[in-house]
Design an enzyme around this catalytic site. Structure first.
Site, PDB file in Angstrom:
ATOM      1  N   TYR A   1      20.582  36.283  24.122  1.00 23.64           N
ATOM      2  CA  TYR A   1      20.475  35.262  23.067  1.00 23.64           C
ATOM      3  C   TYR A   1      21.793  35.148  22.292  1.00 23.64           C
ATOM      4  O   TYR A   1      22.212  36.076  21.590  1.00 23.64           O
ATOM      5  CB  TYR A   1      19.307  35.566  22.124  1.00 23.64           C
ATOM      6  CG  TYR A   1      17.939  35.586  22.807  1.00 23.64           C
ATOM      7  CD1 TYR A   1      17.771  35.119  24.116  1.00 23.64           C
ATOM      8  CD2 TYR A   1      16.814  36.068  22.150  1.00 23.64           C
ATOM      9  CE1 TYR A   1      16.538  35.143  24.747  1.00 23.64           C
ATOM     10  CE2 TYR A   1      15.563  36.094  22.780  1.00 23.64           C
ATOM     11  CZ  TYR A   1      15.444  35.637  24.076  1.00 23.64           C
ATOM     12  OH  TYR A   1      14.212  35.661  24.694  1.00 23.64           O
TER      13      TYR A   1
ATOM     14  N   ILE B   1       4.660  35.595  20.186  1.00 26.20           N
ATOM     15  CA  ILE B   1       5.938  35.759  19.469  1.00 26.20           C
ATOM     16  C   ILE B   1       6.573  34.390  19.179  1.00 26.20           C
ATOM     17  O   ILE B   1       7.638  34.070  19.709  1.00 26.20           O
ATOM     18  CB  ILE B   1       6.919  36.668  20.254  1.00 26.20           C
ATOM     19  CG1 ILE B   1       7.004  36.257  21.749  1.00 26.20           C
ATOM     20  CG2 ILE B   1       6.525  38.136  20.128  1.00 26.20           C
ATOM     21  CD1 ILE B   1       8.207  36.885  22.481  1.00 26.20           C
TER      22      ILE B   1
ATOM     23  N   LYS C   1       8.796  31.535  17.536  1.00 26.70           N
ATOM     24  CA  LYS C   1      10.104  31.585  16.878  1.00 26.70           C
ATOM     25  C   LYS C   1      10.111  30.593  15.716  1.00 26.70           C
ATOM     26  O   LYS C   1       9.677  29.438  15.864  1.00 26.70           O
ATOM     27  CB  LYS C   1      11.199  31.230  17.880  1.00 26.70           C
ATOM     28  CG  LYS C   1      12.596  31.134  17.279  1.00 26.70           C
ATOM     29  CD  LYS C   1      13.016  29.693  17.085  1.00 26.70           C
ATOM     30  CE  LYS C   1      14.380  29.551  16.432  1.00 26.70           C
ATOM     31  NZ  LYS C   1      14.714  28.115  16.247  1.00 26.70           N
TER      32      LYS C   1
ATOM     33  N   ASN D   1       2.961  30.688  10.651  1.00 24.87           N
ATOM     34  CA  ASN D   1       2.583  31.396  11.876  1.00 24.87           C
ATOM     35  C   ASN D   1       1.874  32.712  11.556  1.00 24.87           C
ATOM     36  O   ASN D   1       0.909  33.095  12.240  1.00 24.87           O
ATOM     37  CB  ASN D   1       3.829  31.646  12.741  1.00 24.87           C
ATOM     38  CG  ASN D   1       4.512  30.345  13.126  1.00 24.87           C
ATOM     39  OD1 ASN D   1       3.885  29.286  13.092  1.00 24.87           O
ATOM     40  ND2 ASN D   1       5.781  30.412  13.479  1.00 24.87           N
TER      41      ASN D   1
HETATM   42  P1  NAP Z   1       8.234  28.530  20.524  1.00 24.22           P
HETATM   43  O1  NAP Z   1       8.004  29.724  19.691  1.00 24.22           O
HETATM   44  O2  NAP Z   1       7.187  28.111  21.493  1.00 24.22           O
HETATM   45  O3  NAP Z   1       8.575  27.277  19.630  1.00 24.22           O
HETATM   46  C1  NAP Z   1       9.610  27.299  18.697  1.00 24.22           C
HETATM   47  C2  NAP Z   1       9.685  25.918  18.067  1.00 24.22           C
HETATM   48  O4  NAP Z   1       8.528  25.725  17.239  1.00 24.22           O
HETATM   49  C3  NAP Z   1      10.897  25.763  17.168  1.00 24.22           C
HETATM   50  O5  NAP Z   1      11.359  24.439  17.302  1.00 24.22           O
HETATM   51  C4  NAP Z   1      10.335  25.998  15.772  1.00 24.22           C
HETATM   52  O6  NAP Z   1      11.014  25.294  14.789  1.00 24.22           O
HETATM   53  C5  NAP Z   1       8.948  25.416  15.932  1.00 24.22           C
HETATM   54  N1  NAP Z   1       8.026  26.056  14.972  1.00 24.22           N
HETATM   55  C6  NAP Z   1       7.792  27.378  14.817  1.00 24.22           C
HETATM   56  N2  NAP Z   1       6.838  27.588  13.900  1.00 24.22           N
HETATM   57  C7  NAP Z   1       6.475  26.359  13.439  1.00 24.22           C
HETATM   58  C8  NAP Z   1       5.528  25.915  12.480  1.00 24.22           C
HETATM   59  N3  NAP Z   1       4.743  26.796  11.842  1.00 24.22           N
HETATM   60  N4  NAP Z   1       5.408  24.580  12.260  1.00 24.22           N
HETATM   61  C9  NAP Z   1       6.184  23.693  12.948  1.00 24.22           C
HETATM   62  N5  NAP Z   1       7.089  24.049  13.869  1.00 24.22           N
HETATM   63  C10 NAP Z   1       7.239  25.383  14.116  1.00 24.22           C
HETATM   64  O7  NAP Z   1       9.605  28.671  21.366  1.00 24.22           O
HETATM   65  P2  NAP Z   1      10.514  29.790  21.981  1.00 24.22           P
HETATM   66  O8  NAP Z   1      11.572  30.155  21.008  1.00 24.22           O
HETATM   67  O9  NAP Z   1      10.891  29.305  23.326  1.00 24.22           O
HETATM   68  O10 NAP Z   1       9.546  31.059  22.258  1.00 24.22           O
HETATM   69  C11 NAP Z   1       9.313  32.083  21.322  1.00 24.22           C
HETATM   70  C12 NAP Z   1      10.077  33.351  21.657  1.00 24.22           C
HETATM   71  O11 NAP Z   1       9.716  33.852  22.941  1.00 24.22           O
HETATM   72  C13 NAP Z   1      11.584  33.155  21.803  1.00 24.22           C
HETATM   73  O12 NAP Z   1      12.198  32.915  20.556  1.00 24.22           O
HETATM   74  C14 NAP Z   1      11.978  34.408  22.499  1.00 24.22           C
HETATM   75  O13 NAP Z   1      12.018  35.512  21.593  1.00 24.22           O
HETATM   76  C15 NAP Z   1      10.842  34.540  23.491  1.00 24.22           C
HETATM   77  N6  NAP Z   1      11.156  33.944  24.813  1.00 24.22           N
HETATM   78  C16 NAP Z   1      11.272  34.780  25.882  1.00 24.22           C
HETATM   79  C17 NAP Z   1      11.576  34.252  27.131  1.00 24.22           C
HETATM   80  C18 NAP Z   1      11.698  35.186  28.302  1.00 24.22           C
HETATM   81  O14 NAP Z   1      12.187  34.755  29.362  1.00 24.22           O
HETATM   82  N7  NAP Z   1      11.267  36.408  28.187  1.00 24.22           N
HETATM   83  C19 NAP Z   1      11.762  32.881  27.312  1.00 24.22           C
HETATM   84  C20 NAP Z   1      11.627  32.060  26.200  1.00 24.22           C
HETATM   85  C21 NAP Z   1      11.295  32.594  24.979  1.00 24.22           C
HETATM   86  P3  NAP Z   1      12.103  26.026  13.829  1.00 24.22           P
HETATM   87  O15 NAP Z   1      12.975  26.828  14.738  1.00 24.22           O
HETATM   88  O16 NAP Z   1      12.779  24.881  13.164  1.00 24.22           O
HETATM   89  O17 NAP Z   1      11.327  26.875  12.871  1.00 24.22           O
END
Ligand code: NAP
Length: 281
Positions: free
Chosen positions: A52, A237, A239, A249
């Protein structure tokens, strides 16, 4: 905040944690504040990775947890390209320096790569023996890859599989989740909001989600997280780059859905066709 045993490890951690992917593109002070307010609200599982921001996000997380390390269940990941025996040990040490800590609670192989799994798992066990990591696991492993990892590492060694899981992508329910259930392996749902693919409120399914949320006086995102948590091995988890999103969340951690809510969501967001492969981002 509901806590559950993290698979066979028995470590009780919150069902809702905090992701950190792409935080290097957000406002740093706002992200640090979001992570800290999130920890204060009980989201003490923090997920990051050396990938990251090429290390920048681990440094940001290091700042956020500097005064709170003992409260946090800290997870990071080694890139497959670094996952030789020596490469894994070195990658872990770099992550520890950026995170300003002497140990990780969980260390994952980010996705299957070309270095022999035997080497990566051997390095994980040696890092654990040295106290540099507490537990280890994998990410983006399908059932065949996970079975192979279990066979190499032995029973009760692979603590978790971190996989893509959200309302519009339920493929893990077919084979990966049942395999994890059988082996006491925690399932960490990444991108629980679809990483930008959250159900459109004007769609038929989005309206069902919105109506359940409205009836409970909560947000659709809280309902979505809680739906994913309906099976025991699962942790989420999401973000968030702002404290407002983080606190929204965290509130899912105390929510309960009725059998009727779950049935309506199940119909609105069906499992879909079996494509035979594990979807990833
Ligand atoms: P996500 O958590 O599915 O979505 C994040 C999005 O949702 C961001 O645009 C965020 O906006 C928005 N959001 C979050 N809380 C909100 C709320 N209460 N109301 C409105 N919008 C909200 O996406 P992700 O980052 O892809 O997945 C989560 C975590 O999983 C990652 O950060 C990472 O740690 C992990 N991950 C792991 C892998 C892997 O290959 N192992 C792959 C992808 C992700 P803001 O940012 O503006 O708050």
């Amino acid at each position: 905040m509901e806590h559950r045993a993290f698979g066979f490890t028995g470590v009780e951690i919150p069902v809702v944690g905090q992701g950190t992917w792409q935080m290097e593109t957000d406002d740093e002070a706002a992200c640090v504040d979001a992570l800290q307010r999130g920890i204060d609200a009980g989201m003490t599982h923090i997920d990051t990775a050396e990938m990251y921001g090429s290390g920048a996000v681990e440094s940001l997380v290091g700042k956020a947890i500097a005064q709170r390390r003992d409260q946090v269940f800290l997870a990071s990941k080694v890139l497959p390209g670094n996952a030789s025996y020596a490469g894994t040990i070195e990658a872990c040490e770099r992550s520890l320096r950026r995170l300003r800590t002497d140990r990780l609670d969980l260390y994952l192989l980010h996705w299957p790569g070309s270095h022999p799994l035997e080497e990566t798992l051997h390095a994980f066990k040696d890092l654990r023996a040295q106290g540099k990591i507490r537990h280890f696991g994998v990410s983006n492993f399908d059932q065949a890859e996970l079975s192979k990892a279990i066979a190499i590492a032995g029973p009760n060694e692979i603590a978790c599989n971190q996989v893509l899981y959200h309302l519009l992508e339920r493929a893990i329910e077919r084979r990966v989740l049942p395999l994890c259930e059988r082996h006491g392996i925690a399932v960490v749902a990444y991108s629980p909001f679809g990483s930008g693919r959250f159900p459109d409120p004007s769609s038929t399914a989005g309206k069902v989600l919105a109506s359940i949320a409205a009836a409970r006086g909560v947000t659709p995102r809280q309902i979505a997280l809680r739906y994913l948590l309906r099976r025991q091995p699962v942790f989420v988890i999401p973000k968030a780059a702002s404290a407002a999103h983080a606190l929204d969340n965290a509130a899912a951690g105390d929510l309960r859905l009725t059998g009727e809510d779950l049935a309506r969501l199940d119909t609105a967001f069906p499992l879909g066709r079996d494509r035979g492969v594990l979807p990833t981002l």
